[in-house]
Design a protein around this motif. Structure first.
Motif, mmCIF file in Angstrom:
data_model
loop_
_atom_site.group_PDB
_atom_site.id
_atom_site.type_symbol
_atom_site.label_atom_id
_atom_site.label_comp_id
_atom_site.label_asym_id
_atom_site.label_seq_id
_atom_site.Cartn_x
_atom_site.Cartn_y
_atom_site.Cartn_z
ATOM 1 N N UNK A 9 -1.877 -32.225 73.745
ATOM 2 C CA UNK A 9 -2.782 -33.085 72.794
ATOM 3 C C UNK A 9 -3.725 -34.170 72.938
ATOM 4 N N UNK A 10 -4.638 -33.619 72.147
ATOM 5 C CA UNK A 10 -5.641 -35.110 72.176
ATOM 6 C C UNK A 10 -4.667 -36.019 71.805
ATOM 7 N N UNK A 11 -4.361 -37.572 72.164
ATOM 8 C CA UNK A 11 -3.275 -38.594 71.441
ATOM 9 C C UNK A 11 -3.489 -39.447 71.473
ATOM 10 N N UNK A 12 -3.579 -40.614 70.058
ATOM 11 C CA UNK A 12 -3.681 -41.766 70.211
ATOM 12 C C UNK A 12 -5.313 -42.036 69.258
ATOM 13 N N UNK A 13 -5.974 -40.762 69.150
ATOM 14 C CA UNK A 13 -7.821 -40.816 69.519
ATOM 15 C C UNK A 13 -8.032 -41.434 67.930
ATOM 16 N N UNK A 14 -7.474 -42.420 66.956
ATOM 17 C CA UNK A 14 -7.682 -43.536 66.016
ATOM 18 C C UNK A 14 -6.707 -44.030 65.537
ATOM 19 N N UNK A 15 -5.776 -44.524 67.040
ATOM 20 C CA UNK A 15 -4.102 -45.001 66.726
ATOM 21 C C UNK A 15 -4.765 -46.941 66.215
ATOM 22 N N UNK A 16 -4.560 -47.328 65.178
ATOM 23 C CA UNK A 16 -4.638 -48.670 65.337
ATOM 24 C C UNK A 16 -5.959 -48.749 65.007
ATOM 25 N N UNK A 17 -6.831 -48.291 64.124
ATOM 26 C CA UNK A 17 -7.653 -49.198 64.374
ATOM 27 C C UNK A 17 -7.996 -50.420 63.220
ATOM 28 N N UNK A 18 -8.727 -51.471 64.412
ATOM 29 C CA UNK A 18 -9.894 -51.630 65.615
ATOM 30 C C UNK A 18 -9.087 -51.242 66.819
ATOM 31 N N UNK A 56 1.820 -32.164 77.264
ATOM 32 C CA UNK A 56 1.741 -32.735 77.652
ATOM 33 C C UNK A 56 0.526 -34.126 77.209
ATOM 34 N N UNK A 57 0.705 -34.934 76.745
ATOM 35 C CA UNK A 57 0.107 -35.953 76.419
ATOM 36 C C UNK A 57 -1.392 -36.233 77.159
ATOM 37 N N UNK A 58 -2.200 -36.338 76.090
ATOM 38 C CA UNK A 58 -4.242 -36.493 76.831
ATOM 39 C C UNK A 58 -4.210 -37.651 76.481
ATOM 40 N N UNK A 59 -3.787 -38.758 77.097
ATOM 41 C CA UNK A 59 -4.364 -40.676 76.059
ATOM 42 C C UNK A 59 -6.026 -40.210 75.529
ATOM 43 N N UNK A 60 -6.382 -40.851 74.806
ATOM 44 C CA UNK A 60 -7.638 -40.786 74.280
ATOM 45 C C UNK A 60 -7.620 -42.513 73.817
ATOM 46 N N UNK A 61 -8.309 -43.272 74.839
ATOM 47 C CA UNK A 61 -8.261 -42.834 76.078
ATOM 48 C C UNK A 61 -8.589 -44.320 77.098
#
Length: 967
Positions: free
Chosen positions: A440-449, A472-477
């Motif tokens: 999974x694409x993870x943390x894409x919009x995590x806690x903006x900004x 499987x974690x795919x960190x973004x990024x």
């Protein structure tokens, strides 16, 4: 290209044309329907193993260190808990901006990744962040230039030498495309041009046809360009006249000539690197795919030499506007058995009773073209080059859940665990088609900004991924950052940053260890979700519309949040299935199937459902039940067949079998589900002697894996409130073991344990037939009592500054000198402990609880999510006692057992605290990209810059030493 198996019934009214192709389609359907029933004669209901798994990966590469091993016995699993295998470690999407990269910095970043426990990278070249500047050593290497390819080669060699998995995005930016894609290979889109023909006119101006366009059909009828009845249009010759005018017999009233022109959307690659600009390719065109593989794929793979990437990657399908391709009419005729051309006015206007069935067939054909011309060829190409294809297979064009089966590695995105999500779409496909790894694409919009996300935010989202079946974690990024860039370094325009420029990166090994251990555990055995939800693909196809054809985008209209929540709140987890999976794999592993307002369904699927019920499977139908043929061809006859089969199946009501239940709304699902299958995991609040099942069940989420001799339950408190509850498993075994996912340590547990979790804390329970070796005896402690208040008298050392006395714990932002400081500071204190306190006591440093914030849900997509909790320790810490590292703190509970490190008398305690990178960013002007945009155009906008502000930092208190008498 392999022959595609027949699809479910696609139907038409009696007036539909009969052709040899149509007859052949109907013949195949009859054979398939008979076979569907026959093959169930010996089916074993609820068998956890799929009967028709995905084919084995035929790629010629040797087994990699990053290939997962799946164990079926808990003893084998337990041997790797202390050090999870490398293949389970989190990966990072590695953004190369420009790309302006240089080898020494690439090597440094790879070393930092390895130090942080990161297991691999996905290289992705994106837009430039700086102009070429020889004085700073900045040079944007054009995409696919020799210099760029040499950097790719170097990164692969260095990454592999460091033990990292190296993946590669097969393009620049997203979706696939670039300067090699001419207009003829760009995204296809039908353009409808309406030309008014005045009363009495014998000619009219033809619509202008430009490059990449072709007139497919023309019609005329009464009306104007803005208003006409598409069901009454008559065909015109679709020819271009030399003088640019069409001729027609005069008529007394005004008319409209409507032309259907195969055109192009013109969409450009988003966020491209220098030299990667151009049209997005047509994912339904084999020629366009072959073009891309030749001009982009081949040079990139050649740079890898004899060490190909572990996988090539494609982001989500975001081909906006697509609904057509060059040979669509020919492909449609072959696949659906009739000519679509006469029905184009109905498809593109939506008018007439037949429009939904026609749109169904039109959208379904797009799915098949994506599979046959994109997914299969790219997977085959990857195998020929010794690698695999990993893809986020959803979006536009309308790929289905079962489309995933045509690739090697399945990936999703989205932390919306209590509503429809692409993550659960991918994990369900993996469960159905026999894939133990789903990323999974993870943390894409995590806690903006950007630069405001910390380890607790990472865990809060990662746990929501895990309970959806991710392994499987795919960190973004991870943004590549040149050495002279000011801290906290580069960022993607809209994503969080998880690299060594973050002060809290000092605890990344522990964060990675947690993620790897959970990922490893959730791959073992077989998936064990008990409830399947049938995706109404045929209904969704029928509501698709021109310019936006998507299954995943429209499914939330049927799979509503209330449906998912009712299942989860009843103590279950869930998978999606689609009609194709019902036919290919079956439903044997699922005791219960939920059907949400499914009205269009093929008779052979209904035959499978009937056999499923007769074998003991339970169906809960919400709202409408099947009553329509899915598509257009022979719809009248097939609709009658659907109605007969549906009446036989759903008309039983509450008969003696009680295997079919009909309810009116999603809100009735929880009660109906409990009546046919009690919850797999049930938690209940215990307050003042009363046991209450309600709010606490909503705060707890779980996922289960089934082994030959054990069950693994990952249980997460996904809320910002603590949980103290009873815990009951519907299928307990003889022994229970509690596993700490942070350390891998095992402790014996009661079969029905008390569940105590801090906000966002998680635990693993193993229910096994035999006791697990190495599990410590169960210990019980009395309620903790404060032994000493340590909230005063600290000495704090900031880098490069003299120590300062902090008699009262306050945020670094309270002082002008450290308001904009991002980094690490060390708190020191002497702690005196008596021999009596050490005898029979467990002593822990407690750094306070925290404050829940009002909203505990996932925010809007572009605002990101975060842990809705303000802890008293901001944001991570490493604790040392008497010179020995006692442990790390990065998520609740912020309490650390220091008993083994204490001695009677004076003890030196040091707490190294790290905060967020945003504080430094808040103290200076943002970069000025004006000249960059003049040179390359506006390829990005930094998100939420108005919200950049320093965040609380340091130990906020209270800090106490707490003791628990052991018994």
């Amino acid at each position: 290209m392999s022959q595609r198996p027949p699809r479910p019934f696609r139907a038409a009214p009696a007036s539909a044309p009969t052709t040899p192709a149509a007859a052949a389609v109907l013949l195949r359907r009859g054979v398939l329907a008979a076979a569907a029933v026959a093959c169930l004669a010996h089916a074993s209901p609820h068998d956890p193993a799929p009967r028709d798994p995905a084919p084995q990966d035929p790629s010629p590469h040797k087994r990699s260190a990053h290939d997962p091993t799946v164990y079926q016995r808990i003893g084998d699993v337990a041997r790797h808990l202390a050090t999870p295998p490398a293949d389970a470690r989190p990966m990072m999407r590695w953004w190369w901006f420009g790309p302006a990269v240089e080898k020494s910095q690439l090597a440094l970043e790879i070393d930092r990744m390895k130090e942080g426990g990161i297991g691999g990278v996905e290289i992705q070249a994106v837009y430039p962040m700086a102009l070429d500047d020889p004085s700073r050593g900045v040079k944007n290497l054009p995409f696919l230039s020799p210099e760029h390819l040499d950097a790719v080669r170097f990164a692969n060699e260095k990454g592999r030498a460091a033990g990292l998995r190296v993946d590669l995005t097969l393009g620049s930016g997203w979706p696939f495309g670039g300067p090699h894609i001419g207009i003829g290979d760009a995204i296809g889109k039908m353009r409808v041009a309406a030309v008014e023909v005045p009363a009495g006119a014998a000619s009219y101006p033809l619509p202008v046809v430009t490059e990449g366009e072709k007139i497919e059909a023309a019609f005329i009828g009464a009306g104007t360009a803005k208003e006409y009845d598409a069901t009454r249009l008559k065909a015109l010759p679709a020819v271009a006249a030399p003088d640019g005018r069409g001729t027609v017999a005069p008529a007394a009233g005004p008319r409209v000539a409507v032309y259907y022109i195969a055109s192009r959307s013109g969409m450009q690659v988003k966020r491209p690197a220098v030299g990667g600009e151009g049209f997005v390719l047509d994912h339904m065109s084999r020629r366009a795919i072959d073009n891309h593989l030749k001009n982009v794929g081949e040079p990139l793979l050649k740079a890898f030499g004899d060490q190909p990437p572990y996988a090539i990657f494609s982001d989500s399908l975001e081909s906006y506007g697509t609904d057509w391709t060059g040979d669509f009419l020919e492909q449609f005729q072959r696949r659906r058995g009739y000519d679509l051309r006469p029905y184009l006015p109905l498809v593109f206007s939506g008018q007439g009773a037949d429009a939904p069935a026609l749109r169904h067939d039109w959208a379904l054909t797009q799915t098949e073209l994506v599979e046959d011309n994109y997914l299969k060829p790219v997977t085959d190409w990857a195998h020929r080059h010794g690698t695999r294809f990993r893809s986020q297979t959803y979006g536009e064009p309308p790929a289905s859940l079962s489309s995933f089966r045509h690739q090697d590695l399945f990936e999703g995105e989205g932390a919306q665990y209590r509503q429809f999500s692409f993550t659960r779409l991918a994990s369900s496909a993996a469960h159905l088609y026999g894939k133990p790894v789903v990323s999974a694409e993870t943390w894409t919009w995590l806690r903006s900004p950007a630069h405001t996300a910390g380890p607790l935010d990472m865990k809060a989202e990662a746990d929501r991924m895990f309970v959806q079946g991710v392994t499987q974690i795919i960190g973004h990024g991870w943004p590549y950052t040149p050495p002279d860039a000011p801290e906290p370094g580069y960022q993607l325009y809209a994503a969080a940053v998880f690299n060594h420029h973050q002060p809290w990166y000092m605890v990344m090994p522990e964060v990675s260890g947690y993620l790897a251990r959970v990922s490893y555990l959730l791959r073992q055995g077989a998936p064990a979700n008990q409830v399947a939800v049938l995706l109404p693909n045929d209904d969704v196809y029928a509501i698709n519309r021109p310019g936006k054809t998507s299954l995943s985008g429209e499914l939330p209209k049927f799979i509503k949040p209330e449906l998912v929540q009712q299942i989860m709140d009843s103590g279950h987890n869930l998978d999606y299935v689609d009609p194709e999976a019902v036919l290919r794999v079956g439903l044997d592993r699922y005791p219960v199937l939920v059907m949400p307002n499914v009205t269009r369904l093929a008779p052979e699927v209904l035959a499978r459902l009937d056999a499923y019920v007769k074998k003991g499977g339970k169906i809960i139908a919400i709202g409408a039940t099947p009553s329509l043929a899915p598509g257009f061809l022979d719809a009248q006859r097939i609709t009658a067949e659907v109605k007969r089969a549906s009446a036989a199946l759903f008309g039983r009501g509450q008969d003696v079998t009680k295997n079919v239940t009909k309810i009116a709304t999603d809100l009735e699902l929880g009660r109906a589900l409990q009546s046919v299958l009690p919850g797999d995991v049930r938690v209940a609040d215990i307050r003042a002697g009363d046991v209450r099942v309600g709010d606490v069940q909503k705060r707890i989420s779980f996922v289960r894996r089934k082994l030959a001799d054990a069950d693994i339950y990952f249980i997460a408190n996904t809320s910002n409130e603590p949980v103290a509850a009873s815990l009951v498993f519907r299928e307990p075994r003889r022994h229970a073991t509690r596993l700490d996912p942070d350390s891998g340590k095992l402790a014996q547990s009661a079969l029905a344990p008390a569940l105590t979790l801090a906000p966002y804390e998680s635990v693993v329970y193993v229910m096994s037939d035999a006791p697990l070796p190495g599990a410590a005896p169960e210990t019980k402690a009395r309620e903790a009592a404060v032994v000493a208040d340590l909230s005063t008298g600290w000495q704090v050392r900031f880098p490069g500054r003299a120590p300062v006395a902090m008699d009262k714990l306050v945020s670094w932002t309270d002082s002008e000198a450290t308001r904009y400081f991002s980094g690490q500071a060390v708190y020191g204190k002497t702690l005196t402990v008596t021999p009596e306190q050490l005898a029979g006591m467990r002593l822990s440093l407690d750094f306070g609880t925290g404050t829940p914030l009002p909203d505990s849900g996932v925010h809007a997509h572009h605002s990101g999510m975060r842990a809705m909790y303000e802890p008293a320790l901001r944001d991570a810490a490493i604790v040392t006692v008497n010179g020995q590292r006692a442990g790390t703190l990065w998520h609740p509970p912020y309490r650390l057992d220091v008993t083994p490190f204490l001695k009677a008398g004076a003890n030196q305690v040091e707490v190294k605290v790290a905060n967020l990178g945003v504080n430094t960013l808040a103290g200076r002007e943002l970069p000025d990209f004006r000249l960059l945009r003049l040179r390359y155009g506006n390829r990005f906008e930094l998100q939420d810059t108005a919200k950049i502000a320093p965040q609380p930092a340091g130990l906020l208190g209270p800090v106490t030493l707490v003791g628990e008498a052991m018994r």
